[in-house]
Scaffold this active site. Structure first.
Site, PDB file in Angstrom:
ATOM      1  N   HIS A 266     117.063  15.414  30.781  1.00  0.00           N
ATOM      2  CA  HIS A 266     118.225  14.548  30.575  1.00  0.00           C
ATOM      3  C   HIS A 266     118.331  14.139  29.098  1.00  0.00           C
ATOM      4  CE1 HIS A 266     121.171  11.417  31.883  1.00  0.00           C
ATOM      5  NE2 HIS A 266     120.717  10.810  30.803  1.00  0.00           N
ATOM      6  N   GLU A 267     117.240  13.611  28.575  1.00  0.00           N
ATOM      7  CA  GLU A 267     117.272  13.149  27.179  1.00  0.00           C
ATOM      8  C   GLU A 267     117.422  14.328  26.214  1.00  0.00           C
ATOM      9  OE1 GLU A 267     117.855  10.153  26.803  1.00  0.00           O
ATOM     10  OE2 GLU A 267     117.250   9.468  28.794  1.00  0.00           O
ATOM     11  N   HIS A 270     121.057  14.894  25.739  1.00  0.00           N
ATOM     12  CA  HIS A 270     121.610  13.951  24.750  1.00  0.00           C
ATOM     13  C   HIS A 270     121.258  14.401  23.331  1.00  0.00           C
ATOM     14  CE1 HIS A 270     123.278  10.896  27.340  1.00  0.00           C
ATOM     15  NE2 HIS A 270     122.137  10.626  27.942  1.00  0.00           N
ATOM     16  N   GLU A 296     127.084  11.607  28.197  1.00  0.00           N
ATOM     17  CA  GLU A 296     126.397  11.717  29.484  1.00  0.00           C
ATOM     18  C   GLU A 296     126.697  13.070  30.142  1.00  0.00           C
ATOM     19  OE1 GLU A 296     124.188   9.587  30.082  1.00  0.00           O
ATOM     20  OE2 GLU A 296     123.678   9.784  32.202  1.00  0.00           O
TER      21      GLU A 296
END
Ligand code: CO
Length: 501
Positions: A266-267, A270, A296
């Protein structure tokens, strides 16, 4: 000021913007440091350090001179990049000028206390403690909304901060459709009596091994450790300090290997967005990421559309077994099933790909009513529990698994919808990417993540803030955010999961 040409005024703004971007970078670096390696006593002077820099930035950006420069520069013959830089400068200048400094300070101070009280309320599992502070936050936010102005309703003013020019009405329309489709799919799963976790992933997984495995994945996918870091924090995040310095954090639990893997992916999503921004635009508004809903979409894209796919684990399952022999006895298909378990649960951050959006829709509907004056904070807890039961079929038994679970309301409202907008945009981009490149999972199976990254870079990352968020979605996919892409993706995935024996 009087003798500047529009071109010179624009150049002045560029110089200022670039200089202040470097000062902001000091604040970012400090923020990263506070959550990672700062020694305990280091906090003593850190608050003042940050207050001084923040106030300096605020003062510089709100000088009347800046307003004059903007007005002058607008008289010039501008190209698209210059126009957009001016759009973002003017937007933030006007907002900053409208909000009185006293209100700003009241907001910062109240949030600081509200955050402490929220933590205490969580320890005692008692919303009553937090309620008076939430009331004050709502009051401040309502005041802000009225000062800023809005299209249809006060809540619009808060949403606009995160998704420029998007309205609550548009979001509500998208969410209505998503809600009914989600409930339909949830029903489908319920009636199938599928046991996703027949093969429980309940071993003990060494934290150092987990760290090694996450680093291994990042390297294979193409995260450049010469331009970034992976560290450990309680709350995972990604942050750009400067171009070519984008850092992510994750967390490791001995009894839950899934959390660290998908948190890291997830990170990483980003971070890819931030590292993929055009370096030559650094210091200009167009060189920044455009909105939370787009940001997101990039984290969810890598976490869910890539990371939670069967293709991804066809590629990496042998490696997982090598790091964790525990998985020798678990079939790939059953692992795939377990990491995609769909089941109504109380806690948003632990929710699956399908029910996650119901958590967001609930919060969106409640905070919209609160800000628009249709719901009192006194009635908020009951409203939460009633709505929760209606959507999920289960009722929170206490405040921690209900209204107290998120930190957001200790300072802001209007933020929550961006999470689901991210999921929706990710699905829409995913659909378009498949159309452009052919089946994406063919690339994943081969370990060719470069092609996927480059598509995202060319279509999204490098575009920075050249377009407003919904303009960007339309530019890339041909239409504004449309829930049908996420619904179709989820429906196909669910049918696939249900077909696994
Ligand atoms: Co995120």
């Amino acid at each position: 000021m009087k003798n500047l040409t529009p071109y010179q005024a624009y150049e002045e703004l560029i110089k200022l913007s670039r200089r202040l971007s470097y000062i902001s970078a000091a604040l970012s670096l400090s923020g990263w440091d506070e959550q990672t390696y700062i020694p305990l006593q280091g906090f003593k002077h850190r608050a003042e350090f940050k207050a001084i820099l923040s106030e300096y930035l605020y003062d510089e950006w709100t000088k009347d001179y800046v307003g004059d420069l903007i007005e002058k520069a607008k008289e010039g013959d501008l190209d698209d990049i210059q126009k957009m830089n001016l759009y973002w400068w003017e937007k933030s200048y006007k907002e900053n000028k409208k909000i009185p400094k006293e209100l700003l300070i009241r907001h910062v101070q109240t949030s600081t206390i509200a955050y402490q009280v929220w933590k205490e309320a969580r320890e005692k599992n008692d919303f009553e403690l937090f309620k008076p502070y939430l009331k004050e936050i709502v009051e401040i936010l309502r005041e802000k909304a009225h000062i800023l102005g809005y299209k249809n309703e006060p809540y619009d003013a808060l949403v606009d901060k995160y998704e420029a020019e998007m309205t609550a009405q548009e979001i509500a329309k998208i969410f209505e459709k998503l809600k009914s489709e989600t409930l339909r799919l949830l029903n489908r799963i319920g009636s199938s009596n599928k046991d996703f976790k027949r093969y429980l992933l309940n071993g003990k997984f060494d934290k150092d091994k987990q760290r090694e495995f996450c680093k291994f994945l990042l390297e294979k996918i193409g995260f450049d450790f010469n331009r970034g870091r992976l560290d450990e924090t309680i709350h995972p995040f990604a942050i750009r300090i400067l171009p070519s310095d984008v850092r992510i954090t994750t967390r490791f639990y001995e009894d839950n290997i899934i959390a660290s893997i998908f948190g890291t992916l997830h990170e990483m999503g980003h971070a890819f967005y931030e590292i993929g921004l055009k370096e030559e635009y650094f210091g200009m508004p167009v060189g920044n990421s455009v909105s939370l809903g787009i940001h997101e979409s990039q984290s969810r894209f890598w976490e869910n559309f890539i990371g939670r796919s069967l293709a991804f684990w066809e590629l990496f399952y042998d490696d997982l077994k090598r790091f964790f022999p525990y998985f020798e006895s678990v079939k790939l298909e059953h692992f795939y099933l377990a990491i995609n378990e769909i089941k109504p649960s109380f806690i948003r951050v632990e929710a699956d790909e399908l029910t996650y959006n119901l958590h967001i829709i609930l919060r969106f509907e409640l905070e919209r009513d609160v800000i628009n004056g249709k719901l009192n904070v006194d009635d908020l807890k009951d409203a939460w529990n009633d709505k929760f039961e209606k959507l999920f079929g289960i009722r929170p038994k206490n405040d921690n698994e209900g209204i107290l679970q998120d930190v957001h309301w200790s300072s802001e409202m209007g933020y929550f919808p961006t999470y689901t907008l991210g999921n929706l945009n990710a699905a829409q981009f995913f659909y378009k990417m498949n159309k452009d490149l052919g089946n994406i999972y063919t690339y994943v199976r081969k370990g060719d993540f470069r092609t996927i990254y480059n598509w995202l870079k060319g279509n999204i990352y490098e575009k920075g803030s050249l377009y407003k968020p919904q303009e960007l979605v339309e530019k890339v996919t041909g239409e504004r955010t449309n829930p049908k892409y996420l619904v179709n993706y989820l429906e196909n995935k669910i049918e696939e999961l249900l077909s696994i024996e």
